[in-house]
Design an enzyme around this catalytic site. Structure first.
Site, PDB file in Angstrom:
ATOM      1  N   ASP A 180       0.859  -1.186   0.000  1.00  0.00           N
ATOM      2  CA  ASP A 180       0.000   0.000   0.000  1.00  0.00           C
ATOM      3  C   ASP A 180       0.892   1.233   0.000  1.00  0.00           C
ATOM      4  OD1 ASP A 180      -1.678   2.103   0.401  1.00  0.00           O
ATOM      5  OD2 ASP A 180      -2.785   1.216   2.073  1.00  0.00           O
ATOM      6  N   HIS A 295      -4.900  12.335  13.928  1.00  0.00           N
ATOM      7  CA  HIS A 295      -6.051  12.137  13.032  1.00  0.00           C
ATOM      8  C   HIS A 295      -7.113  11.233  13.652  1.00  0.00           C
ATOM      9  CE1 HIS A 295      -3.859  14.211   9.960  1.00  0.00           C
ATOM     10  NE2 HIS A 295      -2.910  13.282   9.869  1.00  0.00           N
ATOM     11  N   ASP A 332       2.556  19.364  12.884  1.00  0.00           N
ATOM     12  CA  ASP A 332       2.540  18.378  11.798  1.00  0.00           C
ATOM     13  C   ASP A 332       1.991  19.057  10.544  1.00  0.00           C
ATOM     14  OD1 ASP A 332       2.330  15.050  11.525  1.00  0.00           O
ATOM     15  OD2 ASP A 332       0.978  16.144  10.180  1.00  0.00           O
ATOM     16  N   HIS A 334      -0.052  17.910   8.409  1.00  0.00           N
ATOM     17  CA  HIS A 334      -1.456  17.591   8.153  1.00  0.00           C
ATOM     18  C   HIS A 334      -2.336  18.196   9.242  1.00  0.00           C
ATOM     19  CE1 HIS A 334       0.810  14.165   6.314  1.00  0.00           C
ATOM     20  NE2 HIS A 334      -0.010  14.431   5.310  1.00  0.00           N
ATOM     21  N   ASP A 425       6.706  15.984   9.268  1.00  0.00           N
ATOM     22  CA  ASP A 425       6.456  15.968   7.830  1.00  0.00           C
ATOM     23  C   ASP A 425       6.315  17.393   7.301  1.00  0.00           C
ATOM     24  OD1 ASP A 425       4.127  16.331   9.251  1.00  0.00           O
ATOM     25  OD2 ASP A 425       3.152  14.512   8.516  1.00  0.00           O
ATOM     26  N   TYR A 465       8.297  11.636   7.548  1.00  0.00           N
ATOM     27  CA  TYR A 465       8.488  10.450   6.710  1.00  0.00           C
ATOM     28  C   TYR A 465       9.788  10.434   5.941  1.00  0.00           C
ATOM     29  CZ  TYR A 465       3.790  10.289   8.324  1.00  0.00           C
ATOM     30  OH  TYR A 465       2.720  10.293   9.163  1.00  0.00           O
TER      31      TYR A 465
END
Ligand code: Q9C
Ligand code: ZN
Length: 834
Positions: A180, A295, A332, A334, A425, A465
């Site tokens: 994935d 999240h 972060d 996101h 990230d 990442y």
């Protein structure tokens, strides 16, 4: 939740709002009924011992045996003649009397950012240049965290054990078992590489190391529904096919048989960190965890996140420790929509998140990630979203966001605890974020947060990442938590137009709720971000592994030189020195501060205590690089003259840019050059005036709110924009200025110059001197207490100055300027040559 409390600054507009849309129950693709197989899920044998307290309490002791290697040869430029060569000067009490020259050579040894000749040439520094900050062999090694709590090895740099590091190697067990491309980046190496780098730098060894424990199901239940917890517990017994099927029910999530255990450790590690900080076992700390959390929602896993570690910790801090105000800073890249949903109606948790948004075209594609989502019900004003509508945001954009958005609100909120959703990230080279922030920016962000909540800051890993840059950024964060000076930020400090637009929009959205944003910039409230979608389907970029690797590799290649430089950057072994003209019993100094009172000087402080002699004998040169920051006490009448000499001395020693912040009534030295080498900022002048780009004067603000506006809105933007090698802070007579204000100023001015700050203070002010010493040494400044509003007069003065200076000092901007005015400034734009 969210019981009101006495000191919480209530938003100006708020109260229950029946018209608000109800909070959606499950924002992910919902709950699954997947079997709850394990009865409790608890694995009693696995619960690692806590044990903070072990290794605590060893105050820093300077090791007299530790000798600094010889500094590399460096020819100073010819001396600038002293201004008053005939003026006699000397410490009281029969000290030697000689020529003026009170500024220690010591601390301008290795001017930052390319000024050191060794570095300019790009040549690797000589071994003697590596002072031991992670390079000395005696700092290497260290046992594994997690399995066995260890006694902590001593370090030459900091034995205070003020920073906790929570980890458990079991958290590296969960991994993706099938193909994935969306999920494979969330891999075990994220933790091992980060920890490895912390060890190589000698940073892990300086921390109070705690083995993570599992969160109990009751603790998970502070945020998550029992059904959801049971579902995750059930994944322990599933086979690969079942795990994959279950994972597919959520957005970008994978389960592994160890996920439940890992996720409980991740939440437990965060709780342990909070316990350590709130019980005083540590000042601050980092939890290195996976899976990440922000999240994750009450009943849904999402974006690699299973349990919302930070949200659970915030609830825990409220319920177990009785806290009333918690700030969550989500850096972060996101949007932590999970955290936002959990606290959206809760005024006791201020949630700030910046995130890659691109007008809604970036994951998780939510309308509610935009700046106009400010919270609901009693929580209105306590959700702060700063969406980035372009990729490529850099150091200037992040620092501007902190100075102009987060920090004004945070000071007004006055948190008792700061939790960082510390995803990396958002760093340059990360395939997800595509931003351009360099790792040392995280040291600055951390430092800026450490002035809040008396330094009670808990950082918790989220995303990140690109392994190498993740590790580098983690090191920068830990270094800042430990109190080390942050490496200076390189590159032009000019926020981009898109960032300014976002900053302007979030300030406009929050101006009704926060006093600190009012009357500053009365720009019209902008309409919602143009092109903002209702969860628009994404135009997919090539998201394959090859694409990401290629993009990241390119960015890292460009960064290689910078990374090397950071690795080699030496930290002076002595962080703070203090030179006094007389002994004062009332002066309390933190351990580790070199203290000099005239007689029997230690070699390292000789230049401070007996500058004239040091100069004459040229010993100043041997002391180079030993001290990062310093305080010199002078007789009141001599403060201005000392400042003058300090400036000349700084220039003589090779500083390219020198920032002078003169607080209180101090005379500007008569012959200061206006050629851009010196920025003179006078806080306490008769009126607001920018006599030139490098000569700025502002009246001393009367109230705490006014002072904060001045520091965050003027002083720090100028300082970060100027990128000085050295900062001189001179404190003259300043009626009404509290010691805590001065300490805050000194503490925050460590950032722009890599920690090279000299504070000049009038003698016989032991309280102030002690406060400054602690601040420069990296201790959290004392709380400012309730924040009184700025006076209209002070606000006007600042507004006037900012309007005048904005075209040249772009870090001052809080809104997009009209194209015309920017263009006209472009030609003369001050551009540091780094
Ligand atoms: N290429 C955390 O950083 N990927 N989660 C979206 C866009 C989801 C990130 C796909 C990334 C989840 C904790
Ligand atoms: Zn992320």
């Amino acid at each position: 939740m969210g019981s009101p409390h006495a000191r919480r600054p209530s938003p100006l507009v708020g109260g229950p709002e029946g018209s608000d849309a109800p909070k959606s129950q499950a924002r992910g693709r919902g709950e699954t009924s997947a079997g709850a197989k394990g009865a409790s899920g608890a694995e009693p044998g696995r619960t690692a011992c806590s044990g903070f307290g072990a290794g605590l309490g060893a105050g820093r002791v300077l090791d007299p045996g530790h000798r600094e290697p010889e500094a590399p040869p460096w020819e100073p430029p010819p001396p600038v003649p002293a201004p008053f060569p005939s003026l006699l000067w000397g410490p009281r009490g029969g000290g030697a009397v000689g020529r003026l020259g009170p500024l220690s050579a010591a601390w301008v040894l290795c001017p930052p950012s390319g000024l050191c000749p060794q570095r300019v040439s790009g040549v690797a520094l000589s071994p003697g240049h590596q002072c031991g900050n992670g390079q000395c062999s005696h700092l290497r090694g260290g046992g594994r965290l997690g399995s066995v709590p260890r006694r902590v090895a001593p370090s030459d740099h900091n034995r205070a054990m003020g920073t906790a590091l929570v980890y458990h190697e079991d958290m590296t067990v969960a991994r993706l078992l099938w193909d994935d491309p969306e999920c494979e980046m969330e891999c075990p190496e994220r933790l091992t590489v980060a920890l490895e780098q912390l060890r190589r730098r000698g940073l892990e060894q300086r921390c109070l190391r705690l083995a993570a424990r599992e969160a109990s199901e009751a603790e998970l239940g502070l945020v998550h529904s029992p059904e959801y917890v049971a579902m995750v517990r059930g994944t322990q017994g599933l086979g690969k096919g079942e795990l994959q099927a279950l994972s597919g029910q959520y957005d970008t999530v994978y389960f592994h048989p160890s996920t439940f255990h890992c996720a409980r450790l991740a939440a437990g590690a965060t709780l342990q960190l909070v316990d350590a900080v709130l019980t005083g076992a540590a000042h601050n700390g980092l939890a290195l965890v996976r899976p990440p959390g922000h999240h994750s929602q009450r009943t849904a896993a999402n974006g690699f996140c299973v349990f919302n570690n930070v949200a659970i910790a915030a609830e825990y801090a409220k319920q177990k420790h009785g806290l009333h105000r918690i700030l969550i800073v989500d850096w972060d890249v996101h949007h932590g929509q999970g955290t936002q949903y959990i606290f959206e109606d809760d005024p006791s948790v201020l949630y700030f998140s910046w995130h890659r948004y691109e007008h809604g075209r970036f994951w998780p594609y939510l309308r509610e990630s935009d700046a106009d989502e400010v919270g609901r019900g009693h929580g209105r004003g306590f959700t702060v979203n700063l969406p980035w509508n372009q990729v490529g945001m850099g150091n200037a954009d992040y620092v501007a966001a902190f100075l102009h958005v987060l920090l004004p609100l945070a000071f007004e909120f006055d948190p008792e605890l700061v939790l960082i959703s510390a995803g990396f990230d958002s760093v340059i080279g990360d395939p997800e974020g595509q931003m351009r922030v360099t790792p040392e920016c995280f040291a600055h962000l951390t430092q800026l947060l450490l002035v809040l909540a008396r330094g009670r800051v808990c950082a918790v890993l989220e995303g990140g990442y690109h392994l190498e840059l993740l590790a580098e950024s983690v090191c920068m964060t830990v270094q800042a938590l430990l109190g080390d000076p942050a490496p200076p930020l390189l590159g032009a400090m000019v926020p981009c137009g898109s960032a300014l637009e976002s900053i302007q929009r979030v300030r406009a959205a929050h101006a009704p709720h926060w006093t600190s944003l009012q009357h500053q910039d009365m720009a019209p409230v902008l309409s919602p971000s143009i092109g903002s979608p209702e969860a628009r389907p994404p135009p997919r970029p090539p998201a394959g592994a090859e694409y990401m690797v290629a993009a990241a590799t390119e960015a890292v290649e460009a960064l290689r030189a910078l990374l090397d430089q950071l690795r080699l950057r030496p930290l002076p072994p002595v962080r703070t020195a203090i030179a006094l003209t007389s002994t004062d019993v009332a002066l309390v100094l933190p351990p580790g501060v070199l203290h000099q009172e005239g007689s029997a000087p230690r070699e390292e402080t000789e230049a401070w205590a007996r500058p004239h002699e040091a100069l004459v004998r040229d010993e100043a040169l041997t002391a180079l690089g030993k001290v990062s920051s310093g305080i010199a006490a002078t007789p009141a009448l001599a403060t201005a003259a000392t400042l003058d000499v300090a400036i000349r001395r700084g220039l003589y020693l090779g500083a390219q840019r020198l920032l002078c912040v003169a607080v209180g009534q101090l005379q500007r030295p008569p012959h200061l050059s206006d050629d851009g080498r010196i920025l003179w900022l006078d806080i306490g002048g008769p009126e607001a005036a920018a006599l030139s780009m490098f000569h700025v004067s502002v009246p001393l603000p009367g109230a705490t709110g006014g002072l904060l506006n001045c520091v965050l809105g003027l002083v720090l933007p100028l300082a970060y924009g100027f990128q000085p090698d050295v900062v001189l802070v001179a404190l003259g007579p300043a009626p009404g200025l509290h010691d805590s204000h001065s300490a805050l100023l000194a503490s925050m001015l460590r950032g722009p110059a890599g920690g090279r700050v000299l504070a000049l203070v009038q003698e016989s002010k032991p309280q102030l001197t002690g406060a400054l010493a602690r601040a420069l040494h990296g201790e959290a400044p004392p709380s400012l207490g309730p924040c009184s509003a700025a006076s209209p007069k002070d606000t006007q003065a600042l507004k006037h100055l900012r309007e005048q200076l904005e075209p040249k000092w772009r870090m001052l901007q809080v809104a997009v300027t009209s194209p015309g005015s920017l263009q006209s400034a472009e030609g003369e734009l001050f551009a540091p040559q780094n």
